[in-house]
Write an enzyme that holds these catalytic residues in place. Structure first.
Site, PDB file in Angstrom:
ATOM      1  N   TYR A  52      37.807 -30.794 -29.243  1.00  0.00           N
ATOM      2  CA  TYR A  52      36.748 -29.817 -29.478  1.00  0.00           C
ATOM      3  C   TYR A  52      36.018 -29.518 -28.168  1.00  0.00           C
ATOM      4  O   TYR A  52      35.432 -30.413 -27.545  1.00  0.00           O
ATOM      5  CB  TYR A  52      35.754 -30.328 -30.520  1.00  0.00           C
ATOM      6  CG  TYR A  52      36.303 -30.402 -31.926  1.00  0.00           C
ATOM      7  CD1 TYR A  52      37.494 -29.761 -32.282  1.00  0.00           C
ATOM      8  CD2 TYR A  52      35.627 -31.101 -32.928  1.00  0.00           C
ATOM      9  CE1 TYR A  52      37.991 -29.813 -33.575  1.00  0.00           C
ATOM     10  CE2 TYR A  52      36.116 -31.161 -34.223  1.00  0.00           C
ATOM     11  CZ  TYR A  52      37.309 -30.524 -34.543  1.00  0.00           C
ATOM     12  OH  TYR A  52      37.788 -30.582 -35.830  1.00  0.00           O
ATOM     13  N   SER A 215      36.827 -26.283 -43.073  1.00  0.00           N
ATOM     14  CA  SER A 215      36.744 -24.819 -43.224  1.00  0.00           C
ATOM     15  C   SER A 215      36.402 -24.399 -44.652  1.00  0.00           C
ATOM     16  O   SER A 215      37.092 -23.567 -45.251  1.00  0.00           O
ATOM     17  CB  SER A 215      38.055 -24.160 -42.771  1.00  0.00           C
ATOM     18  OG  SER A 215      38.196 -24.205 -41.380  1.00  0.00           O
ATOM     19  N   PRO A 216      35.326 -24.935 -45.228  1.00  0.00           N
ATOM     20  CA  PRO A 216      34.987 -24.595 -46.610  1.00  0.00           C
ATOM     21  C   PRO A 216      34.471 -23.179 -46.805  1.00  0.00           C
ATOM     22  O   PRO A 216      34.294 -22.749 -47.949  1.00  0.00           O
ATOM     23  CB  PRO A 216      33.908 -25.630 -46.957  1.00  0.00           C
ATOM     24  CG  PRO A 216      33.277 -25.965 -45.644  1.00  0.00           C
ATOM     25  CD  PRO A 216      34.399 -25.931 -44.659  1.00  0.00           C
ATOM     26  N   GLY A 220      42.228 -18.069 -44.674  1.00  0.00           N
ATOM     27  CA  GLY A 220      43.256 -18.285 -43.664  1.00  0.00           C
ATOM     28  C   GLY A 220      42.905 -19.509 -42.845  1.00  0.00           C
ATOM     29  O   GLY A 220      42.157 -20.385 -43.274  1.00  0.00           O
ATOM     30  N   PHE A 226      34.829 -16.005 -45.586  1.00  0.00           N
ATOM     31  CA  PHE A 226      34.954 -15.124 -46.749  1.00  0.00           C
ATOM     32  C   PHE A 226      33.593 -14.847 -47.374  1.00  0.00           C
ATOM     33  O   PHE A 226      33.411 -13.840 -48.051  1.00  0.00           O
ATOM     34  CB  PHE A 226      35.900 -15.724 -47.793  1.00  0.00           C
ATOM     35  CG  PHE A 226      35.392 -16.965 -48.463  1.00  0.00           C
ATOM     36  CD1 PHE A 226      34.578 -16.899 -49.583  1.00  0.00           C
ATOM     37  CD2 PHE A 226      35.718 -18.220 -47.973  1.00  0.00           C
ATOM     38  CE1 PHE A 226      34.097 -18.046 -50.199  1.00  0.00           C
ATOM     39  CE2 PHE A 226      35.239 -19.375 -48.581  1.00  0.00           C
ATOM     40  CZ  PHE A 226      34.428 -19.288 -49.695  1.00  0.00           C
TER      41      PHE A 226
END
Length: 305
Positions: A52, A215-216, A220, A226
């Site tokens: 990271y 990535s909740p 993709g 979203f």
């Protein structure tokens, strides 16, 4: 915030954790505020990885809070290793070197958990086990886990380990549900019936391995969020409806959807916005009804058989 145990370990942490992938983009003062705000909100597990920010995220984290023994005892640190430029590497040498680098950057003597980041097709489990044993005996790593691995990959590794793996990080959100889809569509011939992960969710439940949802808020892998995205009108309408009903934000509802699953999944949220994080953690106090959970699942474009 409610607590959750990681696997069968003694580690008890807030049921929502903070992913620190983007913390290197902040200045010291901003980063300190993000961390302090998270802890005030009950977030005490901070998820890192050696890649990271090319290591910068771990450095910025420790510098921001002036890492010391008093600070360290109030948090749990998790980091990951195994991804290198153009390949994956679970060699003993790389695992040991990676942990040394993370400890140096985090300014700590140990991490609470170390995860293998992405499956390495060339993994020799005996070699991984030897590295884990060295790290455990030296006190540099207290617990171990994996990320993005299926049951047979975990079984192969577990065969050679002296202790149980406690975590498996997997991508999961209301619009990314392959772990759940196949379970509804047993013995059917359409696409949702395809078992893409060897039933990893049920496997982890059976073996007391905590699934951490990365990535909740994403669709993709790197396409973006979203939540609030006009490309997903139906699920956003339902998120907003439930958010208004329960007096929280749509992001909190998206996390509450994950928390409602009986597997006791721990979401890893990556926001560096303190106000948004305070709103998100309110999900811990919300319990969606069974009907509401299914409404969101269907609003995301999933059909029940």
């Amino acid at each position: 915030m409610k607590k959750v145990k990681l696997g069968n370990s003694e580690l008890e942490v807030g049921e929502i954790s903070l992913g620190c992938m983007r913390i290197h983009e902040l200045g010291k003062k901003e980063a300190a505020y993000v961390i302090e705000n998270a802890m005030d909100a009950g977030v005490d597990l901070f998820d890192h990885a050696d890649i990271y920010g090319k290591g910068k995220s771990e450095e910025v984290f420790s510098e921001a809070i002036d890492m010391n023994d008093d600070v360290r005892e109030n948090m749990k640190l998790q980091t990951k290793c195994g991804i290198r430029k153009g390949f994956f590497d679970f060699s003993k040498e790389h695992i040991l070197e990676s942990v040394e680098g993370s400890l140096r950057r985090l300014k700590t003597d140990y991490v609470d958990s170390l995860l293998l980041h992405r499956p390495d097709a060339l993994m020799e489990p005996e070699e991984v086990a030897e590295a884990f044993s060295i790290l455990k005996e030296s006190g540099k790593v207290r617990h171990f886990g994996v990320s993005n691995q299926n049951p047979m990959q975990i079984e192969l590794l577990q065969k050679y380990l002296d202790e149980d793996l406690i975590v498996n990080q997997m991508q999961l959100s209301v619009v990314h549900t392959p772990m759940i889809d196949a379970g509804f569509n047993v013995n059917m011939s359409h696409d949702p019936a395809i078992v893409r992960d060897s039933n990893v969710l049920d496997y982890c439940r059976l073996n007391d391995i905590t699934v951490q949802a990365w990535s909740p808020f994403q669709h993709g892998m790197i396409e973006g969020p979203f939540v609030g995205n006009k490309q997903f009108p139906e699920v956003n309408a339902k998120l907003q409806e439930l958010a208004e009903k329960k007096d929280v934000t749509d992001s909190a509802i998206a996390i509450a959807w994950i928390l409602r699953h009986p597997a006791k999944i721990q979401p890893v949220v990556g926001t560096m916005n303190p106000e948004r994080l305070r709103d998100i953690v309110k999900a811990s106090d919300i319990e969606l009804t069974r009907e509401e959970w299914y409404e969101l699942y269907r609003a995301a474009g999933n059909e029940l058989p």
